[in-house]
Design an enzyme around this catalytic site. Structure first.
Site, PDB file in Angstrom:
ATOM      1  N   CYS A 114       0.834  -1.158  -0.040  1.00  0.00           N
ATOM      2  CA  CYS A 114       0.025   0.092   0.002  1.00  0.00           C
ATOM      3  C   CYS A 114       0.657   1.231  -0.035  1.00  0.00           C
ATOM      4  CB  CYS A 114      -0.886  -0.044   1.313  1.00  0.00           C
ATOM      5  SG  CYS A 114      -1.984  -1.411   1.264  1.00  0.00           S
ATOM      6  N   HIS A 251      -2.971   6.740   2.572  1.00  0.00           N
ATOM      7  CA  HIS A 251      -3.462   5.450   2.146  1.00  0.00           C
ATOM      8  C   HIS A 251      -4.539   5.302   2.513  1.00  0.00           C
ATOM      9  CE1 HIS A 251      -4.344   1.433   0.971  1.00  0.00           C
ATOM     10  NE2 HIS A 251      -4.047   0.929   2.466  1.00  0.00           N
ATOM     11  N   ASN A 281     -10.554  -0.375  -0.454  1.00  0.00           N
ATOM     12  CA  ASN A 281      -9.078  -0.321  -0.206  1.00  0.00           C
ATOM     13  C   ASN A 281      -8.529  -0.717  -1.595  1.00  0.00           C
ATOM     14  OD1 ASN A 281      -6.484  -0.890   0.155  1.00  0.00           O
ATOM     15  ND2 ASN A 281      -6.852  -1.590   2.372  1.00  0.00           N
TER      16      ASN A 281
END
Length: 326
Positions: A114, A251, A281
């Protein structure tokens, strides 16, 4: 060393299929209320059965070219952040080179999960500032739905697919990059992983399915401790304060996590850009996607100061302080 790199164009792409919380209610024991309360997510985009990370990446680059009237045939390096490449090899970056027939370029994928996109931007800035490169494509592309265990509701509700691309070019006057901060806690690798060749991490047995496995509680605790400290360091290095920031772009792992980080650093959540609500996500894609959506909605303005912070599996993190120049 003074940076000589500037972000000159951006693009993104989301697959057509949308997986809503209501759809997930039909697939497992969950509810829209439960998902929103814990994650802030309403829906996520899902790649088609024959649609892979390179396909999404190519469409994001085409979107970049169309929006900013840019060409890529003279790009001298392609960096792709992904954890879900089409193949172990060739890389997604090589597939991009082939599709656009870029004659003379380097091409490689990087995997910092990520944090991958902020790693990619940091590399692009470093390579251009060093004088080794002039024009770099930094791409993030993920098809996380293909490695999500839809029998595990704790992770099945989280992940979506998408791609984004930034063009970074040599520029001596209008610079984008102000400061960087990074760190790693490799002993936390067992808390977020996907099995490949090895069966164990530091003696601990791994789930054999090849799907993503996450200890959400441990990752949450690590991120909410680590990111606030990293933000302070970034601002100190850049000789700025949080009052100087126009936008915080973390993120987009979980909206509740972002709210907790903002509370800890006393930063208004209204000045964050996220993609989690409608995209889930998307790992390395979430930060550039949030910026792209912010530009699209007219929120992001030329001259804005932004603090980008990627964090995830490894466990690793990298933050960047930048000034928006397009």
């Amino acid at each position: 060393m003074k940076s000589t790199a500037k972000i000159t164009a951006i693009g993104h792409y989301l697959p057509q299929r949308v997986l809503s919380n209501e759809d997930l209610e039909k697939m497992m024991d969950t509810s829209d209320e439960w998902i929103v309360q814990r994650t802030g997510m309403k829906e996520r985009h899902i790649a088609g059965e024959e649609e892979f990370s390179s396909d999404l990446a190519i469409k994001a680059i085409e979107n970049l070219m169309d929006q900013y009237d840019k060409t890529v045939e003279d790009v001298d390096l392609i960096i792709v952040a992904t954890t879900t490449a089409d193949y172990a090899f060739p890389s997604v970056a090589c597939r991009i080179q082939h599709y656009f027939d870029i004659k003379e370029t380097g091409a490689f994928d990087l995997n910092a999960t990520c944090a991958g996109f902020t790693y990619g931007l940091h590399l692009a800035n470093s390579l251009i500032t060093s004088g080794l490169h002039k024009k770099i494509l930094v791409v993030a592309s993920e098809t996380l739905s293909k490695v999500t265990n839809y029998e595990d509701r704790s992770t099945a509700v989280l992940f979506g697919d998408g791609a984004a691309a930034f063009l970074v070019e040599y520029n001596e006057e209008n610079l984008s990059f102000i400061s960087v901060h990074m760190g790693t806690r490799g002993e936390g690798g067992i808390h977020l992983y996907r099995k490949a060749l090895a069966d164990k991490i530091d003696g601990a047995s791994l789930d054999p399915s090849g799907k993503m496995v996450q200890n959400g509680r441990e990752v949450y605790k690590w991120a909410t401790r680590t990111v606030p400290k990293g933000m302070e360091t970034l601002l100190e290095k850049g000789e700025m304060t949080k009052q100087d920031l126009d936008w915080f772009i973390p993120h987009s792992a979980n909206l509740r996590m972002i709210e907790s980080i903002c509370e800890k650093v006393d930063f208004p959540v209204e000045k964050t850009l996220t993609s989690v609500e409608t995209c889930g996500n998307t790992s390395s894609v979430s930060i550039p996607l949030a910026i792209g959506l912010g530009v699209q909605e007219g929120k992001v303005k030329k001259g804005d100061h932004m603090l980008l912070y990627g964090f995830g599996g490894g466990l690793t993190h990298l933050g960047l302080l930048i000034q928006w120049g397009i």
